[in-house]
Design a protein around this motif. Structure first.
Motif, PDB file in Angstrom:
ATOM      1  N   LEU A  61      16.930   4.219  28.590  1.00 37.71           N
ATOM      2  CA  LEU A  61      18.092   4.853  29.208  1.00 37.71           C
ATOM      3  C   LEU A  61      18.237   6.310  28.808  1.00 37.71           C
ATOM      4  CD1 LEU A  61      20.697   1.958  28.859  1.00 37.71           C
ATOM      5  CD2 LEU A  61      19.255   2.534  30.816  1.00 37.71           C
ATOM      6  N   GLU A  62      17.456   6.736  27.816  1.00 35.09           N
ATOM      7  CA  GLU A  62      17.505   8.130  27.375  1.00 35.09           C
ATOM      8  C   GLU A  62      16.270   8.901  27.826  1.00 35.09           C
ATOM      9  OE1 GLU A  62      17.984   7.765  23.182  1.00 35.09           O
ATOM     10  OE2 GLU A  62      20.093   7.149  23.316  1.00 35.09           O
ATOM     11  N   THR A  78      22.957  11.631  32.499  1.00 31.67           N
ATOM     12  CA  THR A  78      24.213  11.007  32.071  1.00 31.67           C
ATOM     13  C   THR A  78      25.383  11.832  32.603  1.00 31.67           C
ATOM     14  OG1 THR A  78      23.145  10.212  30.050  1.00 31.67           O
ATOM     15  CG2 THR A  78      25.554  10.203  30.081  1.00 31.67           C
ATOM     16  N   ARG A  92      17.524   0.807  24.841  1.00 36.52           N
ATOM     17  CA  ARG A  92      18.260   2.070  24.806  1.00 36.52           C
ATOM     18  C   ARG A  92      17.360   3.266  25.047  1.00 36.52           C
ATOM     19  NH1 ARG A  92      22.353   4.022  19.939  1.00 36.52           N
ATOM     20  NH2 ARG A  92      22.875   6.056  20.850  1.00 36.52           N
ATOM     21  N   TRP A  93      16.149   3.237  24.497  1.00 33.72           N
ATOM     22  CA  TRP A  93      15.262   4.405  24.641  1.00 33.72           C
ATOM     23  C   TRP A  93      14.930   4.666  26.103  1.00 33.72           C
ATOM     24  CZ3 TRP A  93      10.605   4.085  27.061  1.00 33.72           C
ATOM     25  CH2 TRP A  93       9.995   2.820  27.189  1.00 33.72           C
ATOM     26  N   ARG A 118      24.537   6.205  34.276  1.00 37.80           N
ATOM     27  CA  ARG A 118      23.250   6.866  34.432  1.00 37.80           C
ATOM     28  C   ARG A 118      22.988   7.118  35.913  1.00 37.80           C
ATOM     29  NH1 ARG A 118      24.053   7.045  29.824  1.00 37.80           N
ATOM     30  NH2 ARG A 118      22.652   6.657  28.048  1.00 37.80           N
ATOM     31  N   VAL A 168      25.512   1.618  32.192  1.00 39.52           N
ATOM     32  CA  VAL A 168      24.707   1.325  31.010  1.00 39.52           C
ATOM     33  C   VAL A 168      24.866  -0.144  30.616  1.00 39.52           C
ATOM     34  CG1 VAL A 168      24.497   1.773  28.531  1.00 39.52           C
ATOM     35  CG2 VAL A 168      24.699   3.685  30.152  1.00 39.52           C
ATOM     36  N   SER A 169      26.093  -0.679  30.734  1.00 39.39           N
ATOM     37  CA  SER A 169      26.321  -2.081  30.385  1.00 39.39           C
ATOM     38  C   SER A 169      25.492  -3.017  31.250  1.00 39.39           C
ATOM     39  CB  SER A 169      27.811  -2.416  30.528  1.00 39.39           C
ATOM     40  OG  SER A 169      28.257  -2.199  31.856  1.00 39.39           O
ATOM     41  N   TYR A 209      21.860  -2.858  29.885  1.00 44.43           N
ATOM     42  CA  TYR A 209      21.708  -3.628  28.649  1.00 44.43           C
ATOM     43  C   TYR A 209      21.686  -5.129  28.948  1.00 44.43           C
ATOM     44  CZ  TYR A 209      22.460   0.463  25.644  1.00 44.43           C
ATOM     45  OH  TYR A 209      22.332   1.660  24.991  1.00 44.43           O
TER      46      TYR A 209
END
Length: 310
Positions: free
Chosen positions: A31-32, A38, A28-29, A44, A18-19, A22
């Motif tokens: 990644l979801e 997850t 963020r959205w 991810r 995730v880092s 970013y």
């Protein structure tokens, strides 16, 4: 930007930190979204991905600082031979073993079996972008998880004829530094049984069966020459004094016609200079062992062996 929009090209398509996302400007959205899973915090995976151990090793050692893949996971990555039941359990559970230095604390995260240990810099190696415990450290960890014969096979593999991973001296040094670890008594017992030059775990298993039967230990992969000094063959195991060669035939020897033919020629060359050739397979090491042991015992007796020294 829609949910279907591609992620930055430099992110690993199958899985990433995730880092990293970013840092690449991924919101963020994104990644979801439903296309990502997850497996553990900070990680991810692309939906539908069947992550291999190398991918998981890179992700977990990337998201957690100062750690190394260890135990069964490290053994599989080197790779060291493990019993099929151990391999299957590791694969089915989908867990990887991670060790951190003792003063930092054990990792607690989904998908990880965490360990603490007094790792030194030389106990950790970096391979293909991830950290894992050295072969020597890994082997000592395995002593708490495997039986004697499986531990011998793993150790022999580290001392193989081609591209050895370690040495007896290096293994001994780690054994000496870990006097209280689980399985250390077995590690000490097994270390003197390891041999250089073994080509397969089944050869290790055959050698252990021979020793357990009270028969003399055969030499490992020593070249044989005729009286004129010409090379003849390098059997898996042999008794030079008694001119007996032992060959373990894996499945590829039976299914590969060219290999099968070479095996016949090899055995003919040995017999031509007066050697006895005994061949073993998975069957002979299993339910056929009593008959195979008797065959070997008779061959030794015929060549002058008089039994163990009193």
């Amino acid at each position: 930007m829609s949910k279907a929009a591609p992620l930055p090209a430099h992110l690993e398509a199958r899985g990433f930190l995730v880092s990293e996302a970013y840092a690449a400007g991924v919101p963020r959205w994104r990644l979801e979204s439903t296309g990502l899973l997850t497996p553990s915090r900070g990680l991810r995976l692309a939906k539908g991905t069947q992550p291999d151990l190398e991918l998981l090793a890179r992700l977990h050692t990337g998201v957690t600082q100062r750690c190394a893949v260890s135990h069964v996971t490290s053994a599989l990555l080197w790779p060291l031979p493990l019993p099929l039941s151990v391999q299957a359990a590791a694969t089915e559970l989908g867990l990887i073993h991670i060790t951190r230095r003792a003063e930092i604390g054990r990792i607690k995260r989904r998908g990880v079996v965490g360990h603490r240990a007094p790792l030194l810099a030389r106990d950790v190696r970096t391979v293909n972008g991830y950290s894992l415990t050295s072969p020597e450290w890994t082997w000592v960890d395995l002593a708490g998880m495997l039986g004697r014969d499986a531990l011998v096979a793993a150790g022999d593999a580290m001392l193989s004829r081609t591209a050895p991973l370690s040495s007896v001296k290096a293994i001994q040094e780690v054994v000496n530094r870990r006097p209280k670890v689980k399985g250390i008594r077995l590690a000490r017992e097994v270390l003197p049984l390891l041999r250089h030059g073994v080509d397969s775990p089944q050869e290790s298993r055959l050698r252990m069966k021979i020793l357990d039967a009270g028969l003399p230990e055969p030499a490992v992969t020593q070249p044989i020459h005729d009286e004129g000094g010409h090379y003849v063959s390098t059997p898996d195991l042999q008794y030079k004094e008694y001119r007996i060669a032992l060959e373990y035939e894996g499945e590829h020897h039976r299914t590969d016609a060219i290999q099968w033919g070479r095996d016949i020629e090899r055995d003919d060359r040995l017999r031509g200079i007066g050697w006895t050739v005994l061949r073993f397979s998975k069957l002979q090491l299993g339910r056929g062992w009593p008959a195979s042991e008797l065959k070997l015992r008779r061959a030794l007796a015929e060549r002058g062996w008089r039994g163990p020294a009193s």
